[in-house]
Design an enzyme around this catalytic site. Structure first.
Site, short mmCIF file in Angstrom:
data_model
loop_
_atom_site.label_atom_id
_atom_site.label_comp_id
_atom_site.label_asym_id
_atom_site.label_seq_id
_atom_site.Cartn_x
_atom_site.Cartn_y
_atom_site.Cartn_z
N SER A 1 0.78 -1.29 0.03
CA SER A 1 0.11 -0.09 -0.02
C SER A 1 0.84 1.19 -0.12
O SER A 1 1.97 1.06 0.42
CB SER A 1 -0.77 -0.05 1.34
N TYR B 1 -1.48 -1.38 10.46
CA TYR B 1 -1.82 -1.47 9.01
C TYR B 1 -0.48 -0.83 8.34
O TYR B 1 0.42 -1.44 7.43
CB TYR B 1 -2.94 -0.94 8.37
N1 NAD Z 1 -8.78 -1.10 -0.57
C1 NAD Z 1 -7.71 -0.09 -0.78
O1 NAD Z 1 -8.05 0.74 -0.71
C2 NAD Z 1 -6.34 -0.64 -0.67
C3 NAD Z 1 -5.52 0.18 -0.67
C4 NAD Z 1 -4.20 -0.09 -0.52
C5 NAD Z 1 -3.65 -1.60 -0.51
N2 NAD Z 1 -4.73 -2.14 -0.42
C6 NAD Z 1 -4.34 -3.70 -0.48
O2 NAD Z 1 -5.06 -4.38 -1.29
C7 NAD Z 1 -4.99 -5.98 -1.04
C8 NAD Z 1 -6.25 -6.42 -1.22
O3 NAD Z 1 -7.26 -5.89 -0.57
P1 NAD Z 1 -8.90 -5.26 -1.34
O4 NAD Z 1 -8.83 -3.65 -1.13
O5 NAD Z 1 -8.97 -5.93 -2.86
O6 NAD Z 1 -9.94 -5.90 -0.23
P2 NAD Z 1 -10.80 -6.93 -0.51
O7 NAD Z 1 -11.34 -7.19 0.90
O8 NAD Z 1 -11.91 -6.65 -1.37
O9 NAD Z 1 -10.09 -8.22 -0.81
C9 NAD Z 1 -9.29 -9.03 0.08
C10 NAD Z 1 -9.55 -10.45 0.03
O10 NAD Z 1 -8.82 -11.18 0.99
C11 NAD Z 1 -9.33 -12.00 1.80
N3 NAD Z 1 -8.82 -12.44 3.01
C12 NAD Z 1 -8.63 -11.31 4.16
N4 NAD Z 1 -8.11 -12.08 4.96
C13 NAD Z 1 -7.68 -13.29 4.65
C14 NAD Z 1 -6.93 -14.34 5.24
N5 NAD Z 1 -6.54 -14.46 6.39
N6 NAD Z 1 -6.50 -15.22 4.34
C15 NAD Z 1 -6.96 -15.35 3.09
N7 NAD Z 1 -7.71 -14.29 2.45
C16 NAD Z 1 -7.83 -13.24 3.29
C17 NAD Z 1 -10.63 -11.29 1.82
O11 NAD Z 1 -11.60 -12.43 2.27
C18 NAD Z 1 -10.94 -10.56 0.63
O12 NAD Z 1 -11.52 -11.54 -0.25
C19 NAD Z 1 -4.83 -5.90 0.53
O13 NAD Z 1 -3.65 -6.17 0.86
C20 NAD Z 1 -4.96 -4.39 0.83
O14 NAD Z 1 -4.19 -4.03 2.08
C21 NAD Z 1 -6.01 -1.97 -0.58
#
Ligand code: NAD
Length: 342
Positions: A144, A157
Site C-alpha cells: 500500500s 496496517y
Molecule cells: N482497498 C484499498 O483502498 C487498498 C489500498 C491499498 C492497498 N490495499 C491492499 O490491497 C489488498 C487487497 O485488498 P482489497 O482492497 O482488494 O480488499 P478485499 O477485501 O476486496 O479483498 C481482500 C480479500 O482477501 C481476503 N482475506 C482477508 N483475510 C484473509 C486471510 N487471512 N486469508 C485469506 N484471505 C483473506 C478477503 O476475504 C478478501 O476476499 C490488501 O493487501 C490491501 O491491504 C487496499
C-alpha cells in the site's frame, strides 16, 4: 516476465477486490489461476464469474495465517498442475482504523498477522518450491502507499505494509539468481470490499481498541467506492511485471511521489527539517481538503459514523480528532494523513 501463457498463478485474496481483478486480467493473459481466499462467499461469487467466462480457475479456501493449511494448499496446487506455481501474488489483506494509542495486542496480531505474516507464509511456503522446480517465475505482493509513511490512525496496517515493502526488496535481490522476479504493488484507494475486513477477524483476536461497527463499515464502503478499479489496477501491475519493476505505484508520477516521501523522512532528521515538515504538513492538509472535501467526497459521513475513533470506554484517549457533524471537513482538518493511501 512477459509471457504469461500457461503459467500457474496462485493469488491470495483472489476472490475479491484487487485479487479478483488480478485473477481476471492474468487469466485473460493465459495464466492458470488459483484463487485462495478465507471467504467462501467471495470464492463462490468469483468462481461463478469464471465459470460463465469458461476460464480455467481453481478455488481454495485458505486462511493465509494458518501455516499448515498453507502447506496443504501448496500441495493441492502441485497435485492438480503437476508443479508448484510459477507465479505467486500475495494480495490478501485487511485493515482497521483508530488512534494508534488505542491499539490492542489483538489489533496488532490480527492486522500484522494477515498483512505481513500472511505474506511471510506465502514466501516461506512457495519460494523453496519455486526454486527447486527450476522454472524461474514471478512474485508480486500487494502492499500500500500507506507503507511509505507512519499514520496515527492505522498504525498496525502502515507498519505491516512498510515491512512488506522492505521484505520485497530483500527477496527482489535474493531471487534474481534463480530467475524469479519480485514486484511490490503500492496502491492508494481501491474500489473493493476491504470495508468488510472485520467480518473475517478471528474470535480470539476480536478485542479491538477502535470504534468498529456497521456504521463505520458503511462509511468505509462509501470511502472505498472512490478507489481505482481493480481490473485497471491489475493492468498496471501487469505492465510493472513486464518491466520487472520492484515498486509498482499507480500514480501518474511515482518518482515525484517517492521524492516527497523521502523528503519527509530527511526532514524528520534535523531541527530545521522538523520545522520545514510542519509547514509541508499544513500545505498537504490544504491540498487534501481540496481533493477529498465536499459533501459528496470520499470522507462524507466519517464524522457521523465515528470512524477512526477509539472504543468508547477508552476515555483516556484524547479526542483530538473532532469528528463533528459536518464529518468530511472536520475530519479532513484533523486527520488527513490517515486516508492518504490506505
Ligand atoms: N482497498 C484499498 O483502498 C487498498 C489500498 C491499498 C492497498 N490495499 C491492499 O490491497 C489488498 C487487497 O485488498 P482489497 O482492497 O482488494 O480488499 P478485499 O477485501 O476486496 O479483498 C481482500 C480479500 O482477501 C481476503 N482475506 C482477508 N483475510 C484473509 C486471510 N487471512 N486469508 C485469506 N484471505 C483473506 C478477503 O476475504 C478478501 O476476499 C490488501 O493487501 C490491501 O491491504 C487496499
Amino acid at each position: 516476465m512477459k509471457d504469461f501463457a500457461g503459467k500457474v498463478l496462485f493469488i491470495t485474496g483472489g476472490a475479491s477486490g484487487a485479487g479478483f481483478g488480478q485473477a481476471k486480467v492474468f487469466s485473460e493473459a493465459g495464466c492458470k489461476v488459483v484463487i485462495a481466499d478465507i471467504r467462501r462467499d467471495h470464492l463462490d461469487e468469483a468462481m461463478a464469474y469464471f465459470k460463465e467466462k469458461k476460464e480455467e480457475v481453481h478455488a481454495i479456501q485458505l486462511d493465509i495465517t494458518d501455516r499448515k493449511a498453507y502447506t496443504a494448499a501448496a500441495d493441492e496446487v502441485e497435485k492438480i498442475y503437476g508443479s508448484p506455481p510459477q507465479m505467486l501474488f500475495n494480495t490478501a489483506g485487511v485493515n482497521a482504523f483508530g488512534p494508534a494509542e488505542a491499539s490492542t495486542f489483538e489489533d496488532y496480531d490480527w492486522v500484522v498477522g494477515v498483512c505481513f505474516g500472511g505474506v511471510v507464509n506465502g514466501m516461506v511456503t512457495f519460494v523453496p518450491r519455486m526454486i527447486q522446480a527450476g522454472k524461474g517465475g514471478y512474485i508480486a505482493t500487494t502492499s500500500s502507499m500507506g507503507g511509505f509513511m507512519g499514520t496515527s490512525g492505522c498504525a498496525p496496517y502502515s507498519a505491516a505494509k512498510a515491512a512488506v515493502n522492505n521484505l520485497m526488496e530483500s527477496y527482489h535481490q535474493a531471487l534474481k539468481p534463480y530467475g524469479i522476479g519480485v514486484s511490490c504493488l503500492c496502491p492508494g484507494g481501491i474500489k473493493s470490499n476491504i470495508a468488510e475486513s472485520s467480518y473475517t477477524r478471528p474470535d480470539h483476536l476480536e478485542k479491538t481498541g477502535y470504534n468498529t461497527n456497521e456504521k463505520t463499515i458503511e462509511f468505509m464502503r462509501h470511502h472505498y467506492s472512490f478507489g481505482i478499479d481493480p481490473v485497471e489496477l491489475a493492468r498496471i501491475l501487469k505492465k510493472g511485471i513486464e518491466n520487472e519493476q520492484l515498486f509498482v505505484i499507480p500514480v501518474p508520477d511515482p518518482e515525484e511521489m517517492l521524492r516527497n516521501n523521502f523528503e519527509r523522512i530527511i526532514n524528520y532528521a534535523t531541527p530545521e527539517g522538523m520545522k520545514r515538515q510542519e509547514e509541508l504538513m499544513k500545505k498537504h492538509r490544504e491540498e487534501m481538503r481540496q481533493r477529498m472535501g465536499g459533501d459528496d467526497g470520499p470522507m462524507k459521513g466519517a464524522g457521523e459514523a465515528g470512524w477512526g475513533k477509539a472504543r468508547e470506554d477508552l476515555t483516556w484517549v484524547k479526542d483530538n480528532r473532532p469528528f463533528g457533524k459536518s464529518g468530511a471537513r472536520e475530519t479532513l482538518n484533523n486527520r488527513t494523513e490517515e486516508n492518504n493511501g490506505i
